[in-house]
Design a protein around this motif. Structure first.
Motif, mmCIF file in Angstrom:
data_model
loop_
_atom_site.group_PDB
_atom_site.id
_atom_site.type_symbol
_atom_site.label_atom_id
_atom_site.label_comp_id
_atom_site.label_asym_id
_atom_site.label_seq_id
_atom_site.Cartn_x
_atom_site.Cartn_y
_atom_site.Cartn_z
ATOM 1 N N GLY A 1 2.778 6.768 -6.835
ATOM 2 C CA GLY A 1 1.774 7.636 -7.446
ATOM 3 C C GLY A 1 1.076 7.011 -8.628
ATOM 4 O O GLY A 1 0.713 7.713 -9.588
ATOM 5 N N VAL A 2 0.877 5.695 -8.602
ATOM 6 C CA VAL A 2 0.209 4.989 -9.700
ATOM 7 C C VAL A 2 -1.116 4.434 -9.204
ATOM 8 O O VAL A 2 -1.370 4.373 -7.997
ATOM 9 N N ASP A 3 -1.952 4.005 -10.130
ATOM 10 C CA ASP A 3 -3.239 3.414 -9.745
ATOM 11 C C ASP A 3 -3.385 1.987 -10.273
ATOM 12 O O ASP A 3 -4.491 1.456 -10.354
ATOM 13 N N THR A 4 -2.246 1.364 -10.622
ATOM 14 C CA THR A 4 -2.252 -0.014 -11.111
ATOM 15 C C THR A 4 -1.076 -0.767 -10.512
ATOM 16 O O THR A 4 0.069 -0.302 -10.587
ATOM 17 N N VAL B 1 2.630 1.726 -3.418
ATOM 18 C CA VAL B 1 1.742 2.297 -4.430
ATOM 19 C C VAL B 1 1.593 3.803 -4.215
ATOM 20 O O VAL B 1 1.626 4.598 -5.169
ATOM 21 N N GLU B 2 1.450 4.205 -2.957
ATOM 22 C CA GLU B 2 1.317 5.637 -2.661
ATOM 23 C C GLU B 2 2.571 6.397 -3.058
ATOM 24 O O GLU B 2 2.495 7.503 -3.637
ATOM 25 N N VAL C 1 2.505 1.634 -14.395
ATOM 26 C CA VAL C 1 2.108 0.627 -13.425
ATOM 27 C C VAL C 1 3.267 0.381 -12.462
ATOM 28 O O VAL C 1 4.434 0.613 -12.806
ATOM 29 N N ILE D 1 -5.093 -1.123 -0.531
ATOM 30 C CA ILE D 1 -4.283 -0.723 -1.681
ATOM 31 C C ILE D 1 -5.156 0.050 -2.661
ATOM 32 O O ILE D 1 -6.131 -0.472 -3.195
ATOM 33 N N GLN D 2 -4.790 1.286 -2.888
ATOM 34 C CA GLN D 2 -5.563 2.147 -3.778
ATOM 35 C C GLN D 2 -5.076 1.989 -5.214
ATOM 36 O O GLN D 2 -4.513 2.906 -5.820
ATOM 37 N N ALA D 3 -5.280 0.809 -5.749
ATOM 38 C CA ALA D 3 -4.845 0.528 -7.113
ATOM 39 C C ALA D 3 -5.602 -0.689 -7.621
ATOM 40 O O ALA D 3 -6.020 -1.552 -6.843
ATOM 41 N N ASP D 4 -5.761 -0.754 -8.929
ATOM 42 C CA ASP D 4 -6.308 -1.950 -9.549
ATOM 43 C C ASP D 4 -5.217 -3.014 -9.605
ATOM 44 O O ASP D 4 -4.048 -2.710 -9.891
ATOM 45 N N THR E 1 0.837 -1.206 0.000
ATOM 46 C CA THR E 1 0.000 0.000 0.000
ATOM 47 C C THR E 1 0.866 1.248 0.000
ATOM 48 O O THR E 1 0.630 2.197 -0.777
#
Length: 492
Positions: free
Chosen positions: A373-376, A369-370, A426, A395-398, A366
């Motif tokens: 700065g990605v969303d995948t 990902v932060e 990604v 986790i703020q991502a696909d 998590t």
């Protein structure tokens, strides 16, 4: 019932996470269907039931396991009572509930636990049919067969047992030639039909995966693998019990050749031998996991217990000693499972590493990902992917899977492949260093940004190499491409 209560309490107290396969079954239970990539659907339906009733905690995912094994013990006891009497029934239940493999299998949710209950139901129904039972028992056997096939295709070994029984045992032959058998066959087919239709509509995905598991390659002479599989059975069934099983199989074969074999021993041998022979042969040709012949041990438990209760008194000592040894080992396993500190102190951290640290892994990913700065978020290991589906809710991502081969090789790749042409960026969390050079060919840009390291205790770690990547255009997986990758690996 006391042991069942203790096992349920152990599930609730267990601080470990699910195994990756358990998590995959839980993922299936979120979207019920008539089939899935690697297994038939019954385990997913059961998990949907237990989590629907008791919530989505890990212990609720596993809750059916101790009940299933208790039901299996009861059904095997009924078979033993029918064939050998009350004492054999009691010892059959005790032996089953204390087998080394059952101590483990009752603490996790696996397809074997479901299969063995269905197998034991079908076996008891067939024994009743063999003794002249009516149409109702034919229906019950069909239900056991059909549900068993929805649990695991290893239920097919039961059909092999029926064929052997028809050839070698006159009462079984009479039962199988009776019109009642049509009820069993039609019932089983009716239950299995939706799964067969699902496979047909999905390019026989489950059947193909089961065949691929055989892993028949160029080298098909592996006596070491066969020997390793046989040795592993000492841990599955218990060392003394497995040796006793081999002994009684040999004695039964010798007596059968002389025309002196007890018919009920011949009957039970018919339902042990197919799985043991086929899987040992599979191990010789390629490889085999220790549990692949698990279905053999339903009839084997009744068979071996009956043998040990007969003849010289030392056989009873073997039986009692085996139960005592298995119970002590099982109690130790349970204690280590609920106490990571004790497991580490005993030097057993490696045995539990696959169920440790997943919430910590989710927190670290998590944060990664932060920072990126990605969303995948992309994985190259289906186990990590499914664990983050369960434990990585923050986790703020696909989540996607990178495709190593041209087509999917597991449920994660089938359901969540990173789409070709995905421009990115990604974040890749790779746990397979050997595949990084292949992965780099699939992206226009792929930059290493560091590692995530999760302490699993006992000096064990889970390590991910992190990459920021863009412009996913996978290279066609031709034979020439695979040959080039293999040559590069050999050169390194």
């Amino acid at each position: 019932m006391a042991l069942l209560g203790l096992r349920i309490a152990g599930l609730v107290a267990n601080p470990s996470s699910l195994y990756a396969d358990e998590t995959q079954y839980w993922v299936w239970s979120q979207s019920l269907d008539w089939g899935y990539f690697s297994k038939p659907p019954l385990i997913a339906w059961i998990i949907a039931g237990t989590t629907g009733l008791f919530g989505d905690s890990d212990w609720a995912v596993r809750l059916a396991a101790p009940f299933l094994h208790t039901a299996t013990a009861a059904l095997l006891a009924l078979s033993a009572h029918r064939l050998f009497g009350r004492e054999a029934a009691l010892w059959t239940a005790i032996v089953w509930l204390t087998l080394p493999s059952v101590w483990l299998s009752a603490a996790i949710m696996s397809t074997d636990a479901v299969l063995l209950t269905c197998w034991s139901l079908a076996l008891y129904a067939f024994i009743r049919l063999r003794d002249g039972g009516g149409w109702g028992w034919a229906l019950v056997m069909g239900i056991g067969l059909g549900l068993g096939m929805l649990a695991k295709y290893a239920m097919g070994y039961f059909l092999g047992g029926l064929v052997l029984a028809a050839l070698l045992d006159a009462p079984s032959r009479r039962a199988l030639l009776h019109p009642r058998l049509l009820v069993s066959a039609l019932t089983a087919l009716l239950i299995l039909a939706p799964n067969l239709i699902w496979n047909w509509r999905n390019d026989f995905a489950t059947v193909s995966h089961t065949a691929a598991n055989a892993n028949w390659g160029a080298d098909m002479f592996n006596p070491g693998e066969a020997a390793s599989f046989v040795i592993d059975q000492l841990a599955v069934f218990g060392p003394a019990l497995f040796i006793a099983l081999l002994a009684v199989l040999f004695i039964t074969l010798r007596h059968w050749r002389d025309g002196k074999a007890e018919p009920v021993f011949v009957l039970l041998a018919c339902f042990c031998v197919p799985a043991l022979l086929v899987v040992t042969g599979q191990a010789f040709l390629s490889r085999a996991h220790a549990n692949w012949a698990a279905s053999a041990y339903a009839a084997a438990t009744v068979f071996t217990v009956a043998f040990l209760l007969q003849g010289p008194v030392w056989r009873r000592y073997v039986l009692i000693g085996s139960v005592a040894l298995h119970t002590a080992a099982g109690a130790g396993f349970a204690v280590f499972a609920v106490s990571p500190q004790l497991a580490e102190a005993a030097g057993l951290a490696n045995a539990y590493k696959r169920v440790r640290g997943w919430p910590d892994t989710a927190r670290e990913l998590t944060l990664a990902v932060e920072r990126a700065g990605v969303d995948t978020l992309v994985f190259d290991n289906r186990n990590d992917f499914h664990q983050m589906q369960r434990y990585g809710g923050a986790i703020q991502a696909d989540l996607y899977m990178w495709m190593r081969y041209a087509g999917p090789t597991n449920h994660a790749e089938l359901g969540w492949p990173l789409p070709a042409g995905f421009s990115g960026p990604v974040l890749i969390a790779s746990e397979r260093p050997i595949e990084v050079p292949v992965m780099a060919r699939d992206f226009g840009r792929m930059d290493y940004t560091g590692d995530v390291v999760i302490d699993l205790g006992g000096g064990r770690e889970r390590v991910y190499s992190l990459f920021i990547a863009e412009d996913y255009r996978p290279v066609p997986r031709t034979d020439a491409f695979e040959a080039q990758i293999e040559a590069e690996r050999r050169a390194r």
